[in-house]
Design an enzyme around this catalytic site. Structure first.
Site, PDB file in Angstrom:
ATOM      1  N   THR A  62       0.929  -1.391  -0.026  1.00 31.40           N
ATOM      2  CA  THR A  62      -0.469  -0.101   0.114  1.00 31.40           C
ATOM      3  C   THR A  62       0.694   1.121   0.220  1.00 31.40           C
ATOM      4  O   THR A  62       0.654   2.482  -0.920  1.00 31.40           O
ATOM      5  CB  THR A  62      -0.827  -0.165   1.367  1.00 31.40           C
ATOM      6  OG1 THR A  62      -1.716  -1.125   1.203  1.00 31.40           O
ATOM      7  CG2 THR A  62      -1.807   0.835   1.285  1.00 31.40           C
ATOM      8  N   TYR A 149       5.488 -12.695   2.908  1.00 34.03           N
ATOM      9  CA  TYR A 149       4.269 -12.482   1.656  1.00 34.03           C
ATOM     10  C   TYR A 149       3.913 -13.492   0.674  1.00 34.03           C
ATOM     11  O   TYR A 149       5.044 -13.438  -0.387  1.00 34.03           O
ATOM     12  CB  TYR A 149       4.750 -11.069   1.156  1.00 34.03           C
ATOM     13  CG  TYR A 149       3.405 -10.174   1.322  1.00 34.03           C
ATOM     14  CD1 TYR A 149       2.101 -10.895   1.016  1.00 34.03           C
ATOM     15  CD2 TYR A 149       3.346  -8.759   0.372  1.00 34.03           C
ATOM     16  CE1 TYR A 149       1.388 -10.675   0.989  1.00 34.03           C
ATOM     17  CE2 TYR A 149       1.865  -8.818   0.627  1.00 34.03           C
ATOM     18  CZ  TYR A 149       1.106  -9.098   0.447  1.00 34.03           C
ATOM     19  OH  TYR A 149      -0.216  -8.559   0.025  1.00 34.03           O
ATOM     20  N   LYS A 174       2.557 -14.834   6.003  1.00 30.80           N
ATOM     21  CA  LYS A 174       1.015 -13.878   5.162  1.00 30.80           C
ATOM     22  C   LYS A 174       0.786 -14.264   3.731  1.00 30.80           C
ATOM     23  O   LYS A 174       1.609 -14.196   2.521  1.00 30.80           O
ATOM     24  CB  LYS A 174       1.710 -12.207   5.011  1.00 30.80           C
ATOM     25  CG  LYS A 174       0.587 -11.059   4.672  1.00 30.80           C
ATOM     26  CD  LYS A 174       1.205 -10.169   4.127  1.00 30.80           C
ATOM     27  CE  LYS A 174       0.236  -8.356   3.605  1.00 30.80           C
ATOM     28  NZ  LYS A 174      -0.187  -7.441   3.453  1.00 30.80           N
TER      29      LYS A 174
END
Length: 326
Positions: A62, A149, A174
């Site tokens: 983000t 991730y 994640k």
């Protein structure tokens, strides 16, 4: 403080295990000329921490990790560390090929980060052996704990995650893939082969939308992009979820999160650019996204305002219902 030493003495895993609020992934602020605006970025981070974020994930997805050069990346991480002042942990992104991921890991360590979010390697689709070696080299580069991730071109088998869980310095996974069958088998394999407290995170865009399903697998941690621009809504959802207030969870899912997800799906890159538009709408001018991302259309920004307005109306409705019950 020595490079690689965490901001506080408490291990990152312990600080994340039972979060007091959403995990905050701040957007990166740019000025009118497109350059980094650290003063506005610090204000954004400060507002998130004061609102109740449990951790700050700086310069991650983000935060447009892909659009930052190494110096900008280090400056963002250092600013987040300074602004949080140890109140909550700061986790920094690290990605691209192994050599660059190691470089970013060391920059994050020198900036005082508490941990790393290891992004998928750039471009290539690698075999499991290569992915395992990649993440182990990132983990070995600093003393910072690493969260891997999983998404896109970095999809891990349960056996590979078992080996990651056995690797010193790697504390969690994640998931940005959304394959619940794979996640269940992964959680089961690690629980069987490596007993302990390996962490799992729901990392799908607008993770609240799928968190009920992830929670059933034992995955209680999730990223919240909504927290960037509507922290009241994100906090209310997190509180309802953790206290078993299903009525509020369903009310927010039906009236706010589903419409937001449907709007987000109308444009490529909206998982970042629409969030950034929401932050600006709240009154903090964090600038536009950098290429190759593009700003959302004017009509979609108007729709976003309506979705946010509806979300706040639902919170007020929820408060009225609870006052009546009392």
């Amino acid at each position: 403080m020595d490079p690689g030493e965490p901001v506080t003495s408490a291990p990152l895993a312990d600080r994340l295990r039972v979060p007091s609020g959403p995990l905050f992934f701040p957007v990166t602020a740019y000025g009118p000329d497109g350059s980094l605006d650290l003063a506005t970025y610090r204000a954004h981070v400060r507002a998130g921490v004061e609102a109740g974020a449990a951790a700050v994930f700086a310069a991650c997805g983000t935060g447009e990790f892909h659009a930052l050069d190494p110096e900008e990346f280090e400056a963002c991480v250092r600013a987040a560390v300074t602004e949080t002042a140890g109140r909550v942990p700061v986790v920094a992104g690290a990605g691209y090929g192994t050599a660059l991921a190691v470089r970013y890991a060391r920059l994050a360590a020198s900036a005082g980060a508490d941990g790393l979010l290891a992004m998928p390697p750039y471009l290539v689709v690698a075999p499991q052996e290569g992915l395992l070696r990649h993440y182990r080299e990132v983990a070995a580069a600093t003393a910072l704990p690493v969260i891997v991730y999983q998404r896109d071109n970095a999809v891990l088998t349960p056996a590979t995650v078992v080996e990651l869980a056995r690797t010193e310095g790697i504390i969690g996974l994640k998931d940005g893939l959304g394959d619940l069958d794979l996640m269940q088998r992964t959680v089961s394999a690690v629980r069987t082969e490596v007993p302990g407290d390996f962490l799992y995170f729901n990392g799908l865009p607008t993770a609240e939308q799928t968190q009920l399903a992830y929670r059933a697998l034992g995955v209680t941690l999730y990223s919240s992009a909504v927290f960037c621009f509507a922290p009241e809504i994100a906090l209310a959802f997190h509180r309802a979820l953790t206290t078993g207030d299903d009525a509020t969870v369903h009310r927010l899912l039906d009236g706010f999160y589903r419409p937001f997800v449907e709007l987000r799906a109308q444009g490529r890159g909206y998982a970042v650019s629409l969030v950034k538009a929401g932050v600006r709408m709240r009154g903090l001018d964090v600038g536009e996204v950098r290429p190759p991302l593009h700003e959302p259309s004017e009509d979609h920004v108007k729709q976003l305002a309506q979705v946010i307005e509806r979300g706040h109306a639902l919170l007020e409705e929820d408060r009225r219902v609870k006052r009546t019950v009392r």
